[in-house]
Design an enzyme around this catalytic site. Structure first.
Site, short mmCIF file in Angstrom:
data_model
loop_
_atom_site.label_atom_id
_atom_site.label_comp_id
_atom_site.label_asym_id
_atom_site.label_seq_id
_atom_site.Cartn_x
_atom_site.Cartn_y
_atom_site.Cartn_z
N LYS A 55 14.75 22.87 15.41
CA LYS A 55 13.86 22.21 14.48
C LYS A 55 13.35 20.90 15.07
O LYS A 55 14.09 20.22 15.82
CB LYS A 55 14.58 21.94 13.16
N HIS A 106 9.10 36.75 11.70
CA HIS A 106 10.08 35.81 11.15
C HIS A 106 11.22 36.61 10.49
O HIS A 106 11.03 37.72 10.03
CB HIS A 106 9.39 34.95 10.09
MG MG Z 1 9.72 28.83 11.47
#
Ligand code: MG
Length: 372
Positions: free
Chosen positions: A166, A304
Site C-alpha cells: 500500500k 482483483h
Molecule cells: Mg487495489
C-alpha cells in the site's frame, strides 16, 4: 489493517449457495461463491430481488438445450425489470450469484471451473501454472519498516516472487522508505507494485507520480478516483511506467470508458476488474472480448481478489496472473489446500468447480448455508 482509503474493521461479505436438483453420491450438487473482498455484504438486494426472480422462473427459463443450468440465462433472469445504469448497486449481488451458478455447473460436469471456462471462452487453451503475486503491505497499527520487511521475507519464503504494498497512508518520504525496504528484498523494482486505493486528490496523485516515476515499479495501482478518467489520462501522458486500475469498475461500459477516455495504454497498463463484483463470469468473458477488440490484451488483466474465483478465471481465460492474500481476510483469503506457490507460480488444481471444498474453514461456512 488499513489502506490509504479505509480500514477493514467493519468488512463483511455475502456467501451464496445454489442448490441444484442434480444428485451426486446421494446429495444435491451445490454451487458456492462469495462477493470477494472490499465490498460489503449485499444480502438485502439478493433476498429482495435477485433470488426471488430465479426461484419464480420456470426451469426451462434457466437451463440450456442439454437441460443444464445456464449461467447466461440466470443472469438475464436476475436483470428483469432493472433500469439501465447504476450498475454498482446490483453488479455485486448478481455477479456473486452468477459465479455460484458457474460453480454448480462445473460440478455437474465434474470438471474444474477453469477447465470449463478454457473450453468455452479460450479455445480450450490452458497453461500448467498461473503467475501469482501477493497483495499485502497494509498499514497496521504496529507497522514499521521492520514489520514490512518481515512480511516481505515471509512471502518470499512461501515461494512468491512479486508483491504489492500500500501507498498513500503515510507521508511520501515514509512511503518511499517502505518501497525501498521492499525492493531491497526482491529481485528488482519491477517485482514490486504499489496501490494507492483511489485515495488521492488530483494534486497528490501528481506528487506521487513524480516521486514514483524514477523507481521503475511493476505498476502504480489506483492512483486516482476510479471514474476520474481525465486525471488517469493525464497521468498516462506524464508517468511512463505501467499504471493499474479497474477493481472499482463494475460493468462493460465503465471499462469501455477507461479505454476511450482514460488514456489506458494498451501496451503496458493493467486492468483489475473483480469478477463476482462486476456481474460475474459471463460478463468477464464479454469484457475480455471487448478489451481485445479495443486493442488490449488478456495478458495484462490481473483480476482483483486473491481467491479461488479469480484464480479460476485467470487459469481458464489465460489472463496475466492473480492476486493472493496469504494470512489475511480469515477464511475468505487464500487458496485451496495443496496449491503451493513455487517461483511465483501456482499449478492448476483439479478440484471440481471452483474448489471451495478444499478450503476447509471457508467450506464450513458455505456448507452450512446449503439446503441439503
Ligand atoms: Mg487495489
Amino acid at each position: 489493517m488499513r489502506n490509504a482509503a479505509f480500514d477493514f474493521s467493519e468488512m463483511t461479505t455475502s456467501v451464496v449457495a445454489v442448490t441444484t436438483d442434480v444428485v451426486r453420491n446421494g446429495k444435491p450438487v451445490v454451487g458456492y461463491a462469495f462477493n470477494s473482498t472490499g465490498r460489503y455484504a449485499c444480502g438485502a438486494a439478493m433476498r429482495s430481488r435477485f433470488i426471488p426472480r430465479i426461484l419464480s422462473a420456470a426451469p426451462e427459463e434457466l437451463t440450456d438445450a442439454a437441460g443444464l443450468i445456464d449461467p447466461g440465462k440466470v443472469h438475464q433472469c436476475m436483470m428483469r425489470r432493472e433500469k439501465p445504469g447504476g450498475d454498482a448497486e446490483r453488479s455485486v449481488p448478481i455477479g456473486t450469484i452468477e459465479t455460484a451458478v458457474w460453480d454448480a455447473l462445473a460440478k455437474v460436469l465434474d470438471r474444474p471451473l477453469w477447465h470449463v471456462l478454457a473450453e468455452r471462452f479460450n479455445g480450450g487453451v490452458t497453461s500448467a501454472t498461473v503467475p501469482c503475486y501477493v497483495g499485502g503491505g497494509w498499514y497496521r497499527p504496529e507497522g514499521d519498516l521492520a514489520a514490512l520487511s518481515d512480511e516481505v521475507k515471509r512471502h518470499l519464503q512461501a515461494g512468491y516472487t512479486h508483491i504489492k504494498i500500500k501507498v498513500g497512508g503515510a507521508a511520501i518520504k515514509d512511503d518511499l522508505a517502505r518501497i525501498e525496504t521492499a525492493i531491497g528484498l526482491l529481485a528488482g523494482a519491477d517485482h514490486l507494485a504499489v496501490d494507492a486505493n483511489a485515495a488521492f486528490s488530483k494534486e497528490r496523485t501528481q506528487d506521487y507520480a513524480r516521486a514514483l516515476a524514477p523507481v521503475g515499479l511493476r505498476w502504480f495501482e489506483e492512483p486516482c478516483a476510479p471514474l476520474d478518467y481525465e486525471t488517469f489520462a493525464g497521468l498516462t501522458r506524464t508517468y511512463d511506467p505501467p499504471l493499474a486500475t479497474g477493481e472499482n469498475l463494475f460493468c462493460l461500459q465503465d471499462v469501455e470508458n477507461l479505454f476511450s477516455f482514460g488514456g489506458f495504454r494498451r501496451d503496458r497498463d493493467i486492468l483489475q476488474v473483480d469478477p463476482p463484483q462486476a456481474y460475474g463470469v459471463g460478463a468477464y468473458a464479454k469484457m475480455i472480448a471487448m478489451v481485445e477488440s479495443l486493442g488490449g490484451t488478456r495478458s495484462r488483466i490481473f483480476p482483483h481478489g486473491g481467491n479461488m474465483m479469480s484464480f479460476a478465471l485467470v487459469a481458464g481465460l489465460g489472463l496475466g496472473g492473480c492476486e493472493s492474500y496469504p494470512g489475511v481476510f480469515a477464511a475468505f483469503g487464500g487458496f485451496a489446500e495443496g496449491m503451493d506457490v513455487r517461483d511465483g507460480k501456482i499449478a492448476l488444481p483439479d478440484y471440481p468447480g471452483i474448489g471451495f471444498e478444499a478450503q476447509p474453514e471457508l467450506y464450513k461456512i458455505m456448507s452450512e448455508l446449503a439446503d441439503v
